[in-house]
Design a protein around this motif. Structure first.
Motif, PDB file in Angstrom:
ATOM      1  N   VAL A 126       0.864  -1.183   0.000  1.00  0.00           N
ATOM      2  CA  VAL A 126       0.000   0.000   0.000  1.00  0.00           C
ATOM      3  C   VAL A 126       0.899   1.230   0.000  1.00  0.00           C
ATOM      4  O   VAL A 126       1.839   1.310   0.791  1.00  0.00           O
ATOM      5  CB  VAL A 126      -0.929   0.028   1.235  1.00  0.00           C
ATOM      6  CG1 VAL A 126      -1.739   1.313   1.276  1.00  0.00           C
ATOM      7  CG2 VAL A 126      -1.838  -1.184   1.250  1.00  0.00           C
ATOM      8  N   ALA A 127       0.604   2.162  -0.885  1.00  0.00           N
ATOM      9  CA  ALA A 127       1.283   3.457  -0.850  1.00  0.00           C
ATOM     10  C   ALA A 127       0.378   4.410  -0.093  1.00  0.00           C
ATOM     11  O   ALA A 127      -0.853   4.301  -0.159  1.00  0.00           O
ATOM     12  CB  ALA A 127       1.537   3.976  -2.265  1.00  0.00           C
ATOM     13  N   ALA A 128       0.985   5.334   0.618  1.00  0.00           N
ATOM     14  CA  ALA A 128       0.210   6.319   1.373  1.00  0.00           C
ATOM     15  C   ALA A 128       0.773   7.702   1.099  1.00  0.00           C
ATOM     16  O   ALA A 128       1.977   7.924   1.223  1.00  0.00           O
ATOM     17  CB  ALA A 128       0.275   6.016   2.865  1.00  0.00           C
ATOM     18  N   ILE A 129      -0.120   8.607   0.709  1.00  0.00           N
ATOM     19  CA  ILE A 129       0.260  10.009   0.613  1.00  0.00           C
ATOM     20  C   ILE A 129      -0.107  10.633   1.954  1.00  0.00           C
ATOM     21  O   ILE A 129      -1.259  10.590   2.362  1.00  0.00           O
ATOM     22  CB  ILE A 129      -0.501  10.743  -0.506  1.00  0.00           C
ATOM     23  CG1 ILE A 129      -0.165  10.146  -1.869  1.00  0.00           C
ATOM     24  CG2 ILE A 129      -0.167  12.228  -0.483  1.00  0.00           C
ATOM     25  CD1 ILE A 129      -0.951  10.783  -3.001  1.00  0.00           C
ATOM     26  N   ARG A 130       0.891  11.184   2.615  1.00  0.00           N
ATOM     27  CA  ARG A 130       0.682  11.810   3.932  1.00  0.00           C
ATOM     28  C   ARG A 130       1.072  13.280   3.863  1.00  0.00           C
ATOM     29  O   ARG A 130       2.206  13.605   3.517  1.00  0.00           O
ATOM     30  CB  ARG A 130       1.529  11.113   4.990  1.00  0.00           C
ATOM     31  CG  ARG A 130       1.458  11.782   6.337  1.00  0.00           C
ATOM     32  CD  ARG A 130       2.432  11.175   7.317  1.00  0.00           C
ATOM     33  NE  ARG A 130       2.432  11.930   8.560  1.00  0.00           N
ATOM     34  CZ  ARG A 130       3.397  11.863   9.457  1.00  0.00           C
ATOM     35  NH1 ARG A 130       4.424  11.078   9.273  1.00  0.00           N
ATOM     36  NH2 ARG A 130       3.319  12.596  10.553  1.00  0.00           N
ATOM     37  N   ALA A 131       0.131  14.137   4.170  1.00  0.00           N
ATOM     38  CA  ALA A 131       0.426  15.569   4.246  1.00  0.00           C
ATOM     39  C   ALA A 131       1.175  15.818   5.550  1.00  0.00           C
ATOM     40  O   ALA A 131       0.584  15.770   6.634  1.00  0.00           O
ATOM     41  CB  ALA A 131      -0.851  16.389   4.177  1.00  0.00           C
TER      42      ALA A 131
END
Length: 174
Positions: free
Chosen positions: A14-19
């Motif tokens: 799983v890839a996660a974009i985290r601000a």
């Protein structure tokens, strides 16, 4: 993450974009522990400003994830259409917390029911105004969640949504 795992058979990456700066380190540590408990390889891609999205989206492609998890608020929202189009064009099942994203083409959204949270907050305000000590009031976890599934997106990216997920959804976009 559990919903993504339910939707994507054999999900391992799983890839996660985290601000960064919008999602606390403590909260993110919980996400990482959850991924580890589910034996998911979580690749976190942090963004600090809108200019970071080119590199972030390229990094997602390099990671070759089976799904995408999105976390953040204003920075992420500013890139909403771009992220939704990216996930759709690259056939990556993706989930975020804001239900309006499903209308933009994201596969699914899931979050606590905001209206219910406000109603519960009003109960606490009433108790405090009637003299209750705020320190003695119990903490509550959200009791209701909203789930929206975009079936058009599911068809477009080739994902079959299990009946168990469809039955739990509050809204299905045809």
């Amino acid at each position: 993450l559990e919903l993504l795992r339910e939707i994507v058979p054999g999900l391992a990456r799983v890839a996660a974009i985290r601000a960064l700066g919008e999602v606390s380190d403590d909260l993110w540590a919980e996400v990482e522990r959850g991924a580890q408990a589910m034996s998911l390889n979580l690749t976190t891609i942090g963004v600090r400003r809108s200019e970071d999205f080119d590199g972030a989206l390229a990094a997602i492609l390099v990671a070759r994830p089976g799904a995408l998890f999105i976390a953040g608020q204003s920075l992420i929202t500013a890139a909403q259409q771009r992220i939704c189009d990216f996930a759709l064009n690259h056939r990556i099942p993706a989930i975020y917390a804001v239900k309006e994203w499903a209308n933009t083409g994201l596969l699914m959204t899931y979050r606590p029911n905001i209206a219910q949270n406000y109603r519960r907050a009003a109960v606490f305000v009433d108790k405090i105004l009637r003299g209750a000590n705020p320190a003695e009031l119990p903490m509550e976890q959200p009791m209701q969640y909203d789930m929206v599934v975009n079936l058009r997106t599911a068809r477009a990216i080739g994902v079959a949504i299990p009946q168990s997920v469809l039955l739990r959804a509050d809204e299905l976009i045809e």
